[in-house]
Design a protein around this motif. Structure first.
Motif, PDB file in Angstrom:
ATOM      1  N   ILE A 117       0.825  -1.211   0.000  1.00 15.07           N
ATOM      2  CA  ILE A 117       0.000   0.000   0.000  1.00 15.07           C
ATOM      3  C   ILE A 117       0.857   1.258   0.000  1.00 15.07           C
ATOM      4  CG2 ILE A 117      -1.495   1.382   1.509  1.00 15.07           C
ATOM      5  CD1 ILE A 117      -3.051  -1.104   2.123  1.00 15.07           C
ATOM      6  N   SER A 118       1.970   1.224   0.740  1.00 15.91           N
ATOM      7  CA  SER A 118       2.821   2.416   0.835  1.00 15.91           C
ATOM      8  C   SER A 118       3.890   2.452  -0.249  1.00 15.91           C
ATOM      9  CB  SER A 118       3.487   2.466   2.209  1.00 15.91           C
ATOM     10  OG  SER A 118       4.415   1.400   2.350  1.00 15.91           O
ATOM     11  N   ALA A 119       3.846   1.494  -1.187  1.00 17.25           N
ATOM     12  CA  ALA A 119       4.853   1.405  -2.261  1.00 17.25           C
ATOM     13  C   ALA A 119       6.271   1.325  -1.683  1.00 17.25           C
ATOM     14  CB  ALA A 119       4.730   2.596  -3.207  1.00 17.25           C
ATOM     15  N   GLY A 120       6.396   0.678  -0.530  1.00 18.61           N
ATOM     16  CA  GLY A 120       7.700   0.504   0.099  1.00 18.61           C
ATOM     17  C   GLY A 120       8.185   1.688   0.898  1.00 18.61           C
ATOM     18  N   LEU A 121       7.429   2.792   0.893  1.00 16.28           N
ATOM     19  CA  LEU A 121       7.886   3.997   1.581  1.00 16.28           C
ATOM     20  C   LEU A 121       7.951   3.805   3.089  1.00 16.28           C
ATOM     21  CD1 LEU A 121       6.049   6.799  -0.433  1.00 16.28           C
ATOM     22  CD2 LEU A 121       8.465   6.166  -0.540  1.00 16.28           C
ATOM     23  N   VAL A 122       6.977   3.054   3.647  1.00 22.29           N
ATOM     24  CA  VAL A 122       6.991   2.860   5.100  1.00 22.29           C
ATOM     25  C   VAL A 122       8.216   2.056   5.517  1.00 22.29           C
ATOM     26  CG1 VAL A 122       5.564   0.751   5.053  1.00 22.29           C
ATOM     27  CG2 VAL A 122       5.635   2.178   7.110  1.00 22.29           C
ATOM     28  N   ASP A 123       8.598   1.043   4.713  1.00 21.18           N
ATOM     29  CA  ASP A 123       9.793   0.268   5.034  1.00 21.18           C
ATOM     30  C   ASP A 123      11.042   1.138   4.958  1.00 21.18           C
ATOM     31  OD1 ASP A 123       8.193  -1.919   5.331  1.00 21.18           O
ATOM     32  OD2 ASP A 123       8.705  -2.850   3.425  1.00 21.18           O
ATOM     33  N   ALA A 124      11.085   2.015   3.941  1.00 20.11           N
ATOM     34  CA  ALA A 124      12.235   2.909   3.804  1.00 20.11           C
ATOM     35  C   ALA A 124      12.323   3.875   4.980  1.00 20.11           C
ATOM     36  CB  ALA A 124      12.135   3.679   2.490  1.00 20.11           C
ATOM     37  N   ALA A 125      11.161   4.393   5.416  1.00 15.96           N
ATOM     38  CA  ALA A 125      11.144   5.333   6.541  1.00 15.96           C
ATOM     39  C   ALA A 125      11.593   4.651   7.829  1.00 15.96           C
ATOM     40  CB  ALA A 125       9.742   5.917   6.710  1.00 15.96           C
ATOM     41  N   VAL A 126      11.093   3.442   8.072  1.00 17.17           N
ATOM     42  CA  VAL A 126      11.480   2.715   9.277  1.00 17.17           C
ATOM     43  C   VAL A 126      12.967   2.372   9.245  1.00 17.17           C
ATOM     44  CG1 VAL A 126      11.168   0.560  10.553  1.00 17.17           C
ATOM     45  CG2 VAL A 126       9.172   1.803   9.709  1.00 17.17           C
ATOM     46  N   ALA A 127      13.486   1.985   8.065  1.00  9.38           N
ATOM     47  CA  ALA A 127      14.915   1.676   7.947  1.00  9.38           C
ATOM     48  C   ALA A 127      15.765   2.910   8.228  1.00  9.38           C
ATOM     49  CB  ALA A 127      15.207   1.136   6.545  1.00  9.38           C
ATOM     50  N   LEU A 128      15.309   4.081   7.737  1.00 14.47           N
ATOM     51  CA  LEU A 128      16.039   5.322   7.986  1.00 14.47           C
ATOM     52  C   LEU A 128      16.041   5.666   9.474  1.00 14.47           C
ATOM     53  CD1 LEU A 128      17.491   7.807   6.819  1.00 14.47           C
ATOM     54  CD2 LEU A 128      15.243   8.884   6.562  1.00 14.47           C
ATOM     55  N   LEU A 129      14.877   5.510  10.114  1.00 16.75           N
ATOM     56  CA  LEU A 129      14.797   5.788  11.544  1.00 16.75           C
ATOM     57  C   LEU A 129      15.631   4.792  12.338  1.00 16.75           C
ATOM     58  CD1 LEU A 129      10.975   6.556  11.783  1.00 16.75           C
ATOM     59  CD2 LEU A 129      12.841   8.194  12.121  1.00 16.75           C
ATOM     60  N   ASP A 130      15.643   3.539  11.891  1.00 17.17           N
ATOM     61  CA  ASP A 130      16.439   2.519  12.578  1.00 17.17           C
ATOM     62  C   ASP A 130      17.929   2.839  12.491  1.00 17.17           C
ATOM     63  OD1 ASP A 130      16.647  -0.137  13.916  1.00 17.17           O
ATOM     64  OD2 ASP A 130      17.707  -0.654  12.069  1.00 17.17           O
ATOM     65  N   ALA A 131      18.343   3.358  11.351  1.00 17.03           N
ATOM     66  CA  ALA A 131      19.749   3.733  11.199  1.00 17.03           C
ATOM     67  C   ALA A 131      20.128   4.847  12.173  1.00 17.03           C
ATOM     68  CB  ALA A 131      20.018   4.178   9.763  1.00 17.03           C
ATOM     69  N   ARG A 132      19.175   5.734  12.457  1.00  9.73           N
ATOM     70  CA  ARG A 132      19.425   6.826  13.394  1.00  9.73           C
ATOM     71  C   ARG A 132      19.521   6.328  14.834  1.00  9.73           C
ATOM     72  NH1 ARG A 132      21.891  10.752  12.696  1.00  9.73           N
ATOM     73  NH2 ARG A 132      20.885  11.698  14.518  1.00  9.73           N
ATOM     74  N   SER A 133      19.010   5.115  15.104  1.00  9.18           N
ATOM     75  CA  SER A 133      19.009   4.610  16.486  1.00  9.18           C
ATOM     76  C   SER A 133      20.409   4.307  16.994  1.00  9.18           C
ATOM     77  CB  SER A 133      18.137   3.347  16.583  1.00  9.18           C
ATOM     78  OG  SER A 133      18.731   2.261  15.893  1.00  9.18           O
ATOM     79  N   HIS A 134      21.398   4.302  16.100  1.00 10.43           N
ATOM     80  CA  HIS A 134      22.777   4.049  16.531  1.00 10.43           C
ATOM     81  C   HIS A 134      23.446   5.306  17.066  1.00 10.43           C
ATOM     82  CE1 HIS A 134      22.466   0.058  14.838  1.00 10.43           C
ATOM     83  NE2 HIS A 134      22.114   0.564  13.661  1.00 10.43           N
ATOM     84  N   HIS A 135      22.706   6.414  17.064  1.00 10.27           N
ATOM     85  CA  HIS A 135      23.237   7.680  17.568  1.00 10.27           C
ATOM     86  C   HIS A 135      22.219   8.277  18.529  1.00 10.27           C
ATOM     87  CE1 HIS A 135      26.073   7.413  14.178  1.00 10.27           C
ATOM     88  NE2 HIS A 135      25.012   7.132  13.440  1.00 10.27           N
ATOM     89  N   GLY A 136      22.691   8.795  19.643  1.00  7.51           N
ATOM     90  CA  GLY A 136      21.768   9.409  20.584  1.00  7.51           C
ATOM     91  C   GLY A 136      22.201   9.209  22.013  1.00  7.51           C
TER      92      GLY A 136
END
Length: 336
Positions: A117-136
């Motif tokens: 339904i999201s044309a893969g955009l939701v997976d891309a967004a979650v992957a981007l946010l997950d990558a940010r979890s290594h910093h903070g």
């Protein structure tokens, strides 16, 4: 003594065990659903749902929470009132729908539909946010500090996301969840793919903002998975837990009551602190003992024994509702 290798080993072993147990339980529910579908009791001539993804890593989280919730409920309520009996032995129409959505959740069908339904955009967004979890700030924090803070952040975003789902623009997507006329632990799985899209990104934001180790994310995710299952169980009220901010299924039943006056209360799952802070808390002791669950005027719209049709109908209803709201209204007739 360095405890991190030991913790990593235990986490890996626990994940493998939960994956194995969750997969076995998944096959049990899937088999029951397929038998209902093939026998025609679900109103389908052929199994028209996606049967894949049993070994998806996310199943370890969802399957673990499901097993824990089912086991606790069975011990505390007994077989007669348990979700296992309601789902697997002569299920009602509402429980059949819960079973179907559990089937989709455990087979990867909801996740696959959300991706489509999201044309893969939701997976891309979650992957981007997950990558940010290594910093903070919580990346190097001890797990006993990081996991609770991360979980608290997840509940905050989930609370506001849930409130958005109750707005007029999104209610039709969420109505399938509220259409259940009885609670089983599987009621937690009753979400449409578009709702899954709207839930996925907010759940990943806290880890992106705070940063956290994989162990902390795993623990917080498992608690979050368990909480939604727990609050849809058939356990009776646990008033003393509610008084310290922990929800009970009885408190969540207020939120699911057919009477619309109750819909905008107790949005939280396991914790109700955000409801208390933002004025949406209702003490379950003040609710009628004979609460009727469901959505008034909806009848069997999403429990028709044709779950694939119902599954699609949610989105049809939502789009129609949006079109109705944005369609220009005719100007009132004027007299010359």
């Amino acid at each position: 003594m360095n405890l991190r290798p030991t913790l990593a080993t235990l986490t890996s072993s626990a994940r493998s065990l939960l994956l194995a147990l969750g997969t076995a339980l998944g096959f049990a529910f899937v088999l029951k659903a397929l038998l209902l579908i093939v026998s025609g009791e679900f109103g389908l001539d052929t199994p028209g749902v996606i049967v894949r993804g049993f070994l998806h890593p996310g199943l370890a989280v969802f399957g673990g929470g499901l097993l824990a919730a089912l086991a606790i409920e069975l011990v505390l309520t007994g077989w007669a009132a348990s979700s296992l009996r309601r789902l697997l032995i002569a299920p009602s129409d509402s429980a059949r729908s819960d079973l179907f959505y559990l089937f989709l959740a455990l087979s990867g069908g909801i996740a696959a539909s959300a991706t489509l339904i999201s044309a893969g955009l939701v997976d891309a967004a979650v992957a981007l946010l997950d990558a940010r979890s290594h910093h903070g700030p919580l990346v190097d924090a001890p797990i006993w500090m990081a996991a609770p803070l991360l979980y608290l952040g997840m509940t905050f975003f989930n609370y506001w996301n849930h409130r958005l789902l109750h707005t007029r623009a999104l209610w039709r997507l969420h109505a399938v969840h509220h259409s259940a006329t009885e609670f089983t632990i599987g009621t937690a799985a009753r979400i449409s793919p578009m709702e899954a899209v709207l839930i996925a990104v907010p759940q990943a934001i806290p880890a992106a903002l705070l940063g956290a180790s994989p162990d902390a994310i795993l623990i917080a995710s498992m608690v979050a998975s368990f909480e939604s299952l727990w609050t849809h169980s058939n356990l009776r009220g646990l008033g003393w837990l509610e008084r310290i901010g922990i929800s009970s299924p009885r408190a969540h039943k207020i939120h699911h009551a057919r009477d619309a006056r109750f819909h905008d209360h107790n949005f939280g799952d396991l914790v109700l602190i955000w409801d208390r802070l933002f004025g949406t808390y209702m003490d379950s002791r003040n609710a009628p003992a004979d609460l009727v669950l469901g959505v008034d005027g909806m009848g069997d719209r999403y429990d028709s024994r044709q779950p694939l049709r119902d599954f699609l109908q949610v989105h049809v209803d939502w789009v129609r509702d949006l079109i109705t709201r944005v369609r220009p209204r005719p100007l009132p007739a004027t007299t010359s």
